[in-house]
Design an enzyme around this catalytic site. Structure first.
Site, short mmCIF file in Angstrom:
data_model
loop_
_atom_site.label_atom_id
_atom_site.label_comp_id
_atom_site.label_asym_id
_atom_site.label_seq_id
_atom_site.Cartn_x
_atom_site.Cartn_y
_atom_site.Cartn_z
N ARG A 15 0.85 -1.20 0.00
CA ARG A 15 0.00 0.00 0.00
C ARG A 15 0.89 1.25 0.00
O ARG A 15 2.12 1.16 0.06
CB ARG A 15 -0.93 -0.01 1.21
N ILE A 17 3.09 4.58 -0.42
CA ILE A 17 4.16 5.03 -1.31
C ILE A 17 4.79 3.84 -2.04
O ILE A 17 5.11 3.91 -3.23
CB ILE A 17 5.25 5.78 -0.49
N ASP A 36 5.80 -7.74 1.48
CA ASP A 36 5.07 -6.96 2.48
C ASP A 36 4.68 -7.89 3.63
O ASP A 36 4.47 -9.08 3.42
CB ASP A 36 3.81 -6.30 1.89
N VAL A 63 10.63 -7.52 7.09
CA VAL A 63 11.98 -7.02 6.76
C VAL A 63 12.95 -7.12 7.95
O VAL A 63 14.16 -7.01 7.75
CB VAL A 63 11.97 -5.56 6.24
N TYR A 154 11.34 7.87 15.49
CA TYR A 154 11.17 7.92 14.03
C TYR A 154 12.26 8.80 13.41
O TYR A 154 12.92 8.42 12.43
CB TYR A 154 9.78 8.45 13.70
N LYS A 158 15.21 7.80 10.74
CA LYS A 158 15.29 8.38 9.40
C LYS A 158 16.59 9.15 9.18
O LYS A 158 17.08 9.26 8.06
CB LYS A 158 14.06 9.26 9.12
N1 LIG Z 1 3.44 8.97 4.68
C1 LIG Z 1 4.33 9.94 4.87
O1 LIG Z 1 3.95 11.10 5.07
C2 LIG Z 1 5.82 9.66 4.82
C3 LIG Z 1 6.69 10.74 4.91
C4 LIG Z 1 8.05 10.52 4.89
C5 LIG Z 1 8.54 9.23 4.79
N2 LIG Z 1 7.68 8.19 4.70
C6 LIG Z 1 8.26 6.84 4.62
O2 LIG Z 1 7.86 6.20 3.42
C7 LIG Z 1 7.72 4.80 3.64
C8 LIG Z 1 6.33 4.35 3.23
O3 LIG Z 1 5.37 5.10 3.96
P1 LIG Z 1 3.79 4.99 3.71
O4 LIG Z 1 3.22 6.28 4.12
O5 LIG Z 1 3.52 4.44 2.37
O6 LIG Z 1 3.43 3.90 4.85
P2 LIG Z 1 2.19 2.89 5.00
O7 LIG Z 1 2.04 2.66 6.46
O8 LIG Z 1 1.02 3.37 4.22
O9 LIG Z 1 2.74 1.56 4.28
C9 LIG Z 1 3.85 0.87 4.82
C10 LIG Z 1 3.89 -0.54 4.24
O10 LIG Z 1 5.02 -1.21 4.82
C11 LIG Z 1 4.62 -2.49 5.26
N3 LIG Z 1 5.44 -2.92 6.40
C12 LIG Z 1 5.45 -2.39 7.65
N4 LIG Z 1 6.29 -3.08 8.43
C13 LIG Z 1 6.83 -4.06 7.67
C14 LIG Z 1 7.76 -5.11 7.91
N5 LIG Z 1 8.30 -5.29 9.13
N6 LIG Z 1 8.09 -5.93 6.90
C15 LIG Z 1 7.54 -5.77 5.67
N7 LIG Z 1 6.65 -4.80 5.37
C16 LIG Z 1 6.30 -3.96 6.37
C17 LIG Z 1 3.15 -2.33 5.66
O11 LIG Z 1 2.48 -3.58 5.68
C18 LIG Z 1 2.65 -1.37 4.59
O12 LIG Z 1 2.20 -2.06 3.44
C19 LIG Z 1 8.03 4.57 5.13
O13 LIG Z 1 9.38 4.19 5.28
C20 LIG Z 1 7.79 5.94 5.74
O14 LIG Z 1 8.50 6.13 6.94
C21 LIG Z 1 6.32 8.36 4.71
#
Ligand SMILES: NC(=O)c1ccc[n+]([C@@H]2O[C@H](COP(=O)([O-])OP(=O)(O)OC[C@H]3O[C@@H](n4cnc5c(N)ncnc54)[C@H](O)[C@@H]3O)[C@@H](O)[C@H]2O)c1
Length: 258
Positions: A15, A17, A36, A63, A154, A158
């Site tokens: 799901r 990004i 995932d 992961v 967090y 990062k």
């Molecule tokens: N959403 C934001 O505003 C934002 C901003 C900056 C950085 N990010 C980073 O971008 C990345 C994706 O964010 P997002 O908003 O799409 O998050 P999200 O929570 O919508 O999706 C995260 C996905 O990672 C999977 N996941 C979580 N833990 C896992 C594990 N241990 N093993 C395998 N899969 C796992 C989840 O099942 C999910 O499908 C993350 O690293 C997040 O920190 C997001």
């Protein structure tokens, strides 16, 4: 078609990004492995990749487990014969008053967001070194460029991603492997729904208000879409970015300047 003939792994692509990135890679011609934690969403993304005429392979994995990382690499090699691109996207967040953060919470965030990024990178780099070619992209955040009061673990994770990216880029450059990181802002995904809920509850704000307030501060005047981030990943994964390594790029509508 900027990724024709390439094969990619995008962790956490069930799901958000990761999903947008996996689909954009497929539209640009790449085959994609979709590891995932959640098999149902992984299968959904893989199905959408197949509908685009590319190979989309689902995989349930955590992961943070070394055995799962080995299985991820083996599956990619079995399905594609090679790995051209790794996106270390899987991540979690947690909004906590810093004085109440527990050791277990700290360890969990660091384990998924930082430690797993390194060990996925290391395992995939072993395959890339054999071919003296590859691209590794890591998910940092604007929280990896400046601290935030309710996100200490967090932010630490990062910032760590930036350090891992710079170190690995220097170590792997002689093998033809580029390593870069991406720092998104406020992206419209489940993660920000959670931040809004948890942060709002801590500050006594109604649902939606934290998000509205933060988005109102974005110079470009709108929330970021997963596709905005996917576009940067796609460029950095392509040969057009062939002279770029060791960098972290903000993609945040101007929210963070550095
Ligand atoms: N959403 C934001 O505003 C934002 C901003 C900056 C950085 N990010 C980073 O971008 C990345 C994706 O964010 P997002 O908003 O799409 O998050 P999200 O929570 O919508 O999706 C995260 C996905 O990672 C999977 N996941 C979580 N833990 C896992 C594990 N241990 N093993 C395998 N899969 C796992 C989840 O099942 C999910 O499908 C993350 O690293 C997040 O920190 C997001």
């Amino acid at each position: 078609m900027r990724l024709t003939g390439k094969s990619a792994i995008v962790t956490g692509a069930g799901r958000g990004i990761g999903k947008a990135t996996a689909l954009q890679f497929a539209r640009e011609g790449a085959d994609v492995l979709v590891p995932d934690l959640d098999l149902a969403t992984s299968e959904q993304t893989a199905g959408e990749i197949q509908a685009l005429g590319r190979k989309g392979v689902p995989l349930r994995m955590d992961v943070t487990r070394m055995a799962d990382i080995q299985r991820m690499v083996k599956t990619a090699i079995r399905e594609f014969g090679k790995i051209d691109i790794l996106v270390n996207n899987a991540g979690i967040t947690l909004v906590r008053d810093m004085m109440k953060l527990t050791e277990a919470e700290w360890d969990r965030t660091m384990s998924i967001n930082a430690k797993a990024v390194f060990f996925c990178l290391q395992a995939v780099a072993r395959e890339m070194i054999k071919r003296q070619s590859g691209v590794i992209l890591n998910a940092s955040s604007i929280s990896g460029r400046a601290g935030k009061p309710m996100l200490v673990d967090y932010c630490a994770s990062k910032f760590a991603v930036v350090g891992i990216t710079q170190s690995a880029a220097l170590a792997l450059a002689r093998h033809g492997i580029r390593v870069n990181a991406v720092a998104p802002g406020i992206v419209d995904t489940e993660m920000w729904e959670q931040i809004d809920r948890e942060w709002g509850a801590l500050e006594g704000k109604p649902p939606g208000e934290m998000k509205r307030t933060r988005v109102a501060a974005v110079p470009l005047g709108r929330i970021e879409t997963p596709e905005d981030v996917a576009s940067l990943y796609t460029f950095l994964a392509s040969d057009e970015a062939g002279y770029i390594t060791g960098q972290t790029y903000n993609v945040c509508g101007g929210l963070q300047l550095n």
